[in-house]
Structures are given as structure tokens and as C-alpha cells.
Design a protein around this motif. Sequence first.
Motif, short mmCIF file in Angstrom:
data_model
loop_
_atom_site.label_atom_id
_atom_site.label_comp_id
_atom_site.label_asym_id
_atom_site.label_seq_id
_atom_site.Cartn_x
_atom_site.Cartn_y
_atom_site.Cartn_z
N ASP A 225 -70.58 -34.26 -83.27
CA ASP A 225 -71.22 -33.23 -83.87
C ASP A 225 -70.38 -31.86 -83.83
OD1 ASP A 225 -74.36 -31.52 -84.57
OD2 ASP A 225 -72.35 -30.66 -84.64
N LYS A 226 -69.80 -31.25 -84.97
CA LYS A 226 -68.65 -30.05 -84.73
C LYS A 226 -69.24 -29.18 -83.94
CE LYS A 226 -67.77 -27.65 -88.29
NZ LYS A 226 -67.39 -27.00 -89.64
N SER A 329 -66.89 -24.05 -91.41
CA SER A 329 -66.47 -25.12 -92.16
C SER A 329 -64.98 -24.71 -92.91
CB SER A 329 -67.28 -25.57 -93.35
OG SER A 329 -68.58 -25.91 -92.72
N ASP A 332 -61.81 -25.74 -91.44
CA ASP A 332 -61.55 -27.11 -91.52
C ASP A 332 -60.46 -27.38 -92.48
OD1 ASP A 332 -64.56 -28.60 -90.66
OD2 ASP A 332 -63.18 -28.00 -89.49
#
Length: 333
Positions: A225-226, A329, A332
Motif C-alpha cells: 500500500d503506498k 498520487s 507519482d
Amino acid sequence: MKKSHFLPILFFICVSVSAQFTQKPLPYAYNALEPFIDAQTMEIHYSKHHAAYVKNLNAAVVGTEAEKMSITEIFANVSKLSPAIRNNAGGHFNHELFWTILTPQKDTKPSADLEKAIIGSFGSMDALKEKMNAAAATRFGSGWAWLYVDASGKLAVCSTANQDNPLMDTAENKGMPIIGIDVWEHAYYLKYQNKRADYLTAIWNVINWTEVSNYFANAMPKKKDKFDGWPQLKEFHKVMSETFHPSEEGNLQPIKERSGEMVQKAETLVKAPIPAEFNKKEVVAAVQQLATDSKKLDKLVKAKKSDKEITEALSKLHDVFHQIVGLCSDEDH
Ligand code: MN3
């Protein structure tokens, strides 16, 4: 009682029985796998062969660096350990696995995930059996055929010599075994003599697919899990999801009971360091907004404001939370 005599005796008993490795009970009777595996073979295999590996392993580790190691640590370092440790540790582990992947129960089936993986890797259940049997039949001399999960989570088949297995640092094919088929003559000779192929055909009638499916699930690499490095965010999210989703269905009971807890989680989150990869000023600001909005929501709840006001405040808080996830996110590439 004369303690001075009693204690040294007790100490002696404890030390002498505390062998590092022990054999688990066989999960069924010796004759349970008849007619596919005969009772006499099972009895000798379990009570003589396997028992000897355990006894010899316990003797072999004494005074070595393996004395304090778990069996998996032994396999990970087996190239540096003695052949006696390698052979007997393999002999112990492989048989312990073997007993559990067999069962007298007739109707066990692979889990949906395992069946999908088998079809993905081999085309069909029958193709897997053929591939395993070919690996087992062509293993010259004594050894094992394996179905194992490799480091990338793929199923594969291989065979090893002697009591080696895919967990050993010396293995050509590495992974977590989920089926091991013993192709030492002691596993089949009394009933099948030189007909190893007949034994291999028969054994599929007693495979415990329920247990193999459990091994498969445990062997799969865990998805990361990030947000594993930001547990405070995950804690907040847990309360958020357990209160927001019921509110979408018109159930405000969870948020009315837990708005105070949400404030606490938000305050813990504000104080916790933000992991470097997410530490941007927009994220810091949004986290502070989360704490502010949690307090506002808690005040509305405590003041027994209308369901409409509470729902709107919770929905706004939920948006701020997803804004944080979105900002993280974006980082990323
Ligand atoms: Mn054996």
C-alpha cells in the motif's frame, strides 16, 4: 521437599526434551489414503524416515550457527551450512509439507484464485498434473517435484535432488513450494515397486486442494500500500470510511458516535511527520484543513444540528481527504 535435589533434575529434564525441531502429528490415520498410498508405506515413511530426519537435524545443528535459526533461515543460508543440516532440514520441512497436502477427503477443490493461476501458467489442471508428473518421473534417483510460487507471484514447476527444495539459497529454481511430491522410493516402493509413474497418477486422487490453496494465498507477494509509511493517514481513513459510507445510505449513527474519534485521528495526523515523498506544501495545508473540518463536524454533532448539516460537513471532510490522496498520487511519475 528437598528443593536442592529437585531443581537440578527438573532442569536436566527440560534441557534434554527441548529439541529445536519436532514432528507434527500426521493429520490422518496411516491407512486413510488407501488404496492410493498404502498404510505400511505411510507408517514407515512418517514414523521412521521423517522421524529420522528430525532426530538427525536436531543433532546436526548442535554447536553450529544453525542452532538458533528457524528452518527458513537455515534454507536461506544452507550453502554455508553442513550437508547433514541441508539434507535433514530439507527432509524435515519437505515431509511436513507433504503430509498436509494429502488428504483422504475426496472433494477438495482449488480456490478460484489458485485455479485461475494454474490455468494462467499451465493452460489447465490436467496440464499442471502432466507437467508435475513429467518433472517427478524424470528426476533421476531420489528427489522431489514441486509446484511453487516464484518471486514475481507466478506458479512454476520444478524438481530437486535429494531433500533439497526451492527455498534453499542453492536452488536453481527459487520460490515458495505449495505442492511437494516425494519421489524417493521409500514413498512408493512397497505398493508400486519400480512403477513410479503409477504412483504419480494415483497421488492426484489424494491432493488436499483446500490446504494447497491456503499455501498459495500465503505465498503470494503481499501488495504494498503506498500509504504504508504514513500509518496516521490510514488510521484516519479507517474512521472516515466507516462513517462516511453509511452516511451515503442515510445512516448518520456512525458519525454521530465517532466524530470525536475522528478529531483525535486528525490531530494525530497533523502532528505526525509526512513521508518525504508526499511532503509538499499543498499536502501540509490539506492535512491542516482536515483537522479544522473534523473539529467543525464534531461541533455540529455535539450541538445536535440537523442531519442535513452533518451530512454536508462530513461530505466536505471526505472531499478534503480525497484531495490529499489525489495530491499524493500526483507525485507519482
Ligand atoms: Mn520421503
